[in-house]
Design an enzyme around this catalytic site. Structure first.
Site, short mmCIF file in Angstrom:
data_model
loop_
_atom_site.label_atom_id
_atom_site.label_comp_id
_atom_site.label_asym_id
_atom_site.label_seq_id
_atom_site.Cartn_x
_atom_site.Cartn_y
_atom_site.Cartn_z
N TYR A 16 -1.48 -0.46 10.20
CA TYR A 16 -1.62 -0.96 8.83
C TYR A 16 -0.41 -0.57 7.99
O TYR A 16 0.15 -1.40 7.26
CB TYR A 16 -2.91 -0.43 8.20
CG TYR A 16 -3.17 -0.96 6.80
CD1 TYR A 16 -3.64 -2.26 6.62
CD2 TYR A 16 -2.94 -0.18 5.67
CE1 TYR A 16 -3.87 -2.76 5.35
CE2 TYR A 16 -3.17 -0.67 4.40
CZ TYR A 16 -3.63 -1.97 4.24
OH TYR A 16 -3.85 -2.46 2.97
N SER B 168 0.85 -1.19 0.00
CA SER B 168 0.00 0.00 0.00
C SER B 168 0.88 1.24 0.00
O SER B 168 2.02 1.20 0.50
CB SER B 168 -0.89 0.01 1.24
OG SER B 168 -1.53 1.26 1.40
#
Length: 250
Positions: free
Chosen positions: A161, A148
Site C-alpha cells: 500500500y 497517504s
C-alpha cells in the site's frame, strides 16, 4: 496559498473515482454542492445510486459511471466518452484505492499484490493518460491524487500500500512538472486518518468516533479545486491544513 473556500464551480465538470462510499462519496457531494456536474465513478452501483439521490435532492447533478478500475480499456474509453459529450474536464480526483493486506511484505499473496497495484497505481496512470488532454482544455484544470502518510514512512507491514501511494505521488509530481506552462494544476493529498471502511479494516481496534468524518475531510480536499489556486506539484496535508514541502513531507 490554500483557498478560503468561497469559490463556486458552476458550469464545471468533475470526475471522482471511488465515489460510492467514504471520501469519494462525500467529495462528490461537496463538488456538486458548489455547482459542478459530477461524473461519479465506482464499482458499487447501489452506492452510486444513493449518491445520485442525495445530489439530486440537494439541487445538484451527476452522471453515474459503474466501472471496475481493473478494466483498463474501460478507463481509456471513459476519456473519449467525456470528450464526445462535454468536450473537456475541469476536475479529476483519483480517490479509489484498496488496502490489500497488512502483513510482512514477503507474506503478501501475489494476487493481492497485483490487484492492489492495478487499482492503486495502474488505474491512476490510465486516468492521467485519458484525462490529461481534457483537463488541459479547461481554463482551470485541477487534478487531485489521493495519497497517504505511509508513502513516506516505510511503516512495517504496510509495504504494498505504501509503495502504491509513493508511486502515485511521483506520477503526480511528474505530471505537474510537465503541465506547468498550462492551466492544469496537479497536487497530491494526504487525507489523514478518516472514519472510513478502509481505516476500520486497517485499524480494527480504533474508536472511529475519534476520527474526522469523510464529509469533514472532503470539504478540505475540495479547496484544491478552486479555479484560482496556483499551487501545483505539491502534497496537501488535510490535518495540517497546508501544503508540505517534498523536502520534508512529514
Amino acid at each position: 496559498m490554500i483557498s478560503d473556500g468561497s469559490f463556486r464551480l458552476d458550469g464545471k465538470l468533475a470526475l471522482v473515482t471511488g465515489a460510492s462510499r467514504g471520501i469519494g462519496y462525500s467529495l462528490s457531494k461537496e463538488l456538486a454542492g458548489r455547482g459542478a456536474h459530477v461524473i461519479a465513478v465506482a464499482r458499487t452501483v447501489g452506492g452510486l445510486e444513493e449518491l445520485d439521490d442525495e445530489i439530486t435532492a440537494a439541487g445538484g447533478s451527476a452522471t453515474l459511471v459503474p466501472l471496475d478500475l481493473t478494466d483498463m480499456p474501460a478507463i481509456d474509453r471513459l476519456g473519449g466518452s467525456i470528450h464526445e459529450r462535454w468536450g473537456k474536464l475541469d476536475v479529476m480526483v483519483a480517490n479509489a484505492a484498496v488496502l490489500g493486506t497488512i502483513s510482512p511484505i514477503g507474506h503478501v499473496e501475489a494476487k493481492v499484490f497485483d490487484k492492489l497495484m492495478a487499482i492503486n497505481v495502474s488505474s491512476v496512470w490510465r486516468l492521467i493518460r485519458t484525462t490529461d488532454p481534457l483537463l488541459k482544455l479547461s481554463d482551470s484544470g485541477r487534478a487531485i491524487l489521493l495519497s497517504s502518510s505511509v508513502a513516506h514512512t516505510a511503516r512495517a507491514y504496510w509495504g504494498p500500500y505504501a509503495a502504491s501511494k509513493a508511486a502515485v505521488e511521483v506520477m503526480a509530481r511528474t505530471w505537474a512538472e510537465e503541465s506547468r506552462q498550462t492551466h492544469l494544476r496537479v497536487n497530491s493529498v494526504n487525507p489523514g486518518a478518516t472514519r472510513t471502511a478502509m481505516r476500520a479494516q486497517a485499524m480494527p481496534g480504533e474508536d472511529p468516533e475519534t476520527l474526522p468524518t469523510p464529509a469533514e475531510v472532503a470539504a478540505k480536499i475540495a479547496l484544491l479545486c478552486d479555479p484560482a489556486l496556483d499551487a501545483t506539484g505539491k502534497l496537501y496535508d488535510v490535518r495540517a491544513g497546508k501544503f508540505l514541502s517534498y523536502n520534508d513531507p512529514s
